[in-house]
Design an enzyme around this catalytic site. Structure first.
Site, short mmCIF file in Angstrom:
data_model
loop_
_atom_site.label_atom_id
_atom_site.label_comp_id
_atom_site.label_asym_id
_atom_site.label_seq_id
_atom_site.Cartn_x
_atom_site.Cartn_y
_atom_site.Cartn_z
CE LYS A 108 40.43 51.18 35.97
NZ LYS A 108 39.33 51.37 36.91
CE LYS A 163 35.45 41.03 36.18
NZ LYS A 163 34.56 41.05 37.31
CG HIS A 172 38.02 46.99 33.39
ND1 HIS A 172 39.21 46.59 33.94
CD2 HIS A 172 37.39 47.70 34.37
CE1 HIS A 172 39.30 47.05 35.18
NE2 HIS A 172 38.22 47.73 35.46
C1 BG6 Z 1 36.63 49.23 38.29
C2 BG6 Z 1 36.01 50.55 37.97
O1 BG6 Z 1 37.89 49.13 37.71
O2 BG6 Z 1 35.80 48.18 37.79
C3 BG6 Z 1 34.61 50.64 38.56
O3 BG6 Z 1 36.82 51.60 38.50
C4 BG6 Z 1 33.77 49.47 38.13
O4 BG6 Z 1 33.99 51.87 38.20
C5 BG6 Z 1 34.50 48.15 38.36
O5 BG6 Z 1 32.57 49.50 38.87
C6 BG6 Z 1 33.74 47.00 37.73
O6 BG6 Z 1 34.32 45.78 38.12
P1 BG6 Z 1 33.45 44.46 38.18
O7 BG6 Z 1 34.43 43.38 38.50
O8 BG6 Z 1 32.43 44.66 39.25
O9 BG6 Z 1 32.82 44.31 36.83
#
Ligand code: BG6
Length: 486
Positions: free
Chosen positions: A148, A182, A240
């Protein structure tokens, strides 16, 4: 229980942007751990590419450093790292020019799976896809993997999908949303569809509301320029949180197969009601310092007048038979009290309390914790143990996956699972083009709404739970957010 490792077939994994941050922090360490665990079959190779003129030896040594620095906390011997880096090769490529493509072609084999991983800025996606196709480097069986952002609105996502499909079939395109890799996110599907306990209750007759939280304690330090054009809505919600919402709300797919699962997710997105501005709270973390050493969002973004949100909460409605009347409250933000990602499903209160005077009787809450401390908790009401008559109290049925995983090995990073799925040719945990477009079609008017209204996000303190407006958003409905890190 020791997990079984089934080796994947032999592959040539071509990594564009091989010296970049994502490659060093995530992709190369993920490949190493899958190698270490014995998942690489015979003759697997990783070909790094970037603009830099590196020798293969230099790339191997940089990769060894990356594995040591960013690899997971498992025992690793120098011999294992050396054996892994022996699989690496390197070619400098000018992705917008002519040089380097022949070198890549010369390194690829006819009998290995070809995967091209584009760990580069989105502005290079279409150029690389076109070159791979025009040079004949990509075969009809090759996979192309993209990170992304897939566009910044519906029009740009459509254009990108169109440009990719001019060179690759949809079943060759792997759009990564790392949340789908995850462990607990996959467990959400197992919980819902491999147990008969929950599904009969999984609807608005029994569920009062759902809260989906992705809170981060870090700010946007170092990424301010990108983030300021994006904001929490584009950076986190459109992808997400949307994925978490889809997996929570979707109908049971007929089978755990790419299109069955993705069809059901698209139906959820298409059932989302437009969100009014009254159902949105946006915030921006303020500086902790009053002097010129500001560390607030605007300092990090380098934009003193920024109106980009580093926090957003929304009340979302899924307008279908299953969910009518059960709102989903979504929130995500930077610089919050703690790093917590979870889905909390609030069941309705019992219809009648036979224990008048014995204490409150609340609905059960099922909490699926994605990070940290992955696991599932069911909040129940029980009798307060011991003498003293019938008094009620809350108690948790708690399952921490760490206990289970202690037996089956360390939890794998999302990228490990996703990259191996690319090699296996399994798209179940990747986003289909229409899914991405549907998500933008829902997102665009929301962003357009606050732009038209000239809305400015409300400041909030670093280390807090977000702006006051987000409390009002849910209090208005006589509900409360779960504490962040409480
Ligand atoms: C990314 C975002 O896709 O996901 C970030 O661009 C964010 O801003 C990150 O910090 C969070 O991922 P995780 O796995 O640490 O929750």
């Amino acid at each position: 229980m020791v997990s079984r490792v089934i080796p994947v077939s032999s592959f040539d994994f071509v990594l564009f942007g091989a010296t970049g941050d994502l490659a060093r922090r995530k992709i190369l360490p993920a490949l190493f751990h899958r190698f270490q665990i014995g998942q690489f079959g015979e003759n697997c190779r990783i070909i790094g590419t970037s603009r830099s003129e590196l020798t293969t030896e230099e790339f191997r040594s940089q990769t060894a450093d990356a594995v040591r620095e960013f690899g997971q906390d498992v025992e690793t011997t120098p011999e294992e790292i050396a054996a892994f880096t022996a699989l690496l090769d390197y070619a400098a490529v000018d992705v917008r020019g002519e040089t380097g493509w022949d070198a890549i072609r010369g390194k690829l084999r006819d009998d290995a799976v070809r995967a091209f991983y584009l760990s580069v800025g989105p502005s290079l996606f279409t150029d690389i896809a076109r070159r791979l196709s025009e040079t004949g480097i990509a075969t009809p069986d090759s996979r192309i993997v993209l990170e992304k952002p897939f566009g910044h609105d519906l029009a740009s996502a459509r254009a990108l999908n169109g440009a990719l499909r001019a060179h690759f079939e949809e079943q060759q395109i792997y759009r990564i949303d790392h949340y789908l890799g995850k462990e607990t996110v996959q467990n959400l599907m197992a919980l819902r569809f491999a147990n008969s306990l929950f599904e009969p209750l999984w609807n608005s007759s029994h569920i009062d509301h759902v809260q989906i939280t992705v809170a981060e304690s870090i700010g946007v330090e170092g990424r301010g320029e990108y983030y300021d054009k994006s904001g929490a809505m584009r950076d986190m919600v459109q992808n997400h949180l949307m994925q978490l919402l889809c997996l929570t709300a979707m109908e049971p797919p007929a089978q755990f197969a790419p299109n069955s699962v993705r069809d059901e997710k698209v139906k959820v997105i298409e059932a989302l009601r437009p969100v009014s501005q009254a159902s949105i709270a946006r915030g921006q973390y303020r500086s902790r310092n009053s002097d010129e050493n500001g560390d607030g969002y605007r300092d990090h973004a380098g934009n003193a007048a920024s109106r980009t949100e580093s926090y957003i909460a929304l009340k979302v409605e899924v307008a279908n038979w299953r969910w009518a009347g059960t709102p989903f409250y979504l929130r995500t933000g930077k610089r919050l009290r703690e790093r917590v990602s979870e889905i909390a499903v609030y069941f309705r209160d019992p219809p009648h309390n036979i224990f008048e005077g014995s204490g409150p009787v609340h609905g059960n809450v099922l909490v699926i914790r994605l990070q940290p401390d992955e696991g599932i908790t069911l909040k129940t009401t029980i009798k307060d143990p011991g003498p003293g008559g019938m008094r009620l109290t809350g108690a948790n049925l708690d399952m921490t996956f760490a206990d289970e995983l202690a037996e089956s090995g360390r939890p794998q990073d999302a990228y490990e699972r996703l990259i191996m799925d690319v090699i296996r040719g399994n798209q179940t945990l990747f986003m289909r083009g229409d899914e991405v477009e549907a998500a933008w079609a829902w997102t665009d008017p929301i962003i357009g709404g606050w732009k038209d209204a000239g809305d400015t996000p409300q400041p909030y303190d670093s280390g807090s739970s977000g702006p006051d407006d987000s409390l009002l958003l849910i209090h208005r409905d006589d509900r409360q957010w779960r504490g962040i890190g409480a």
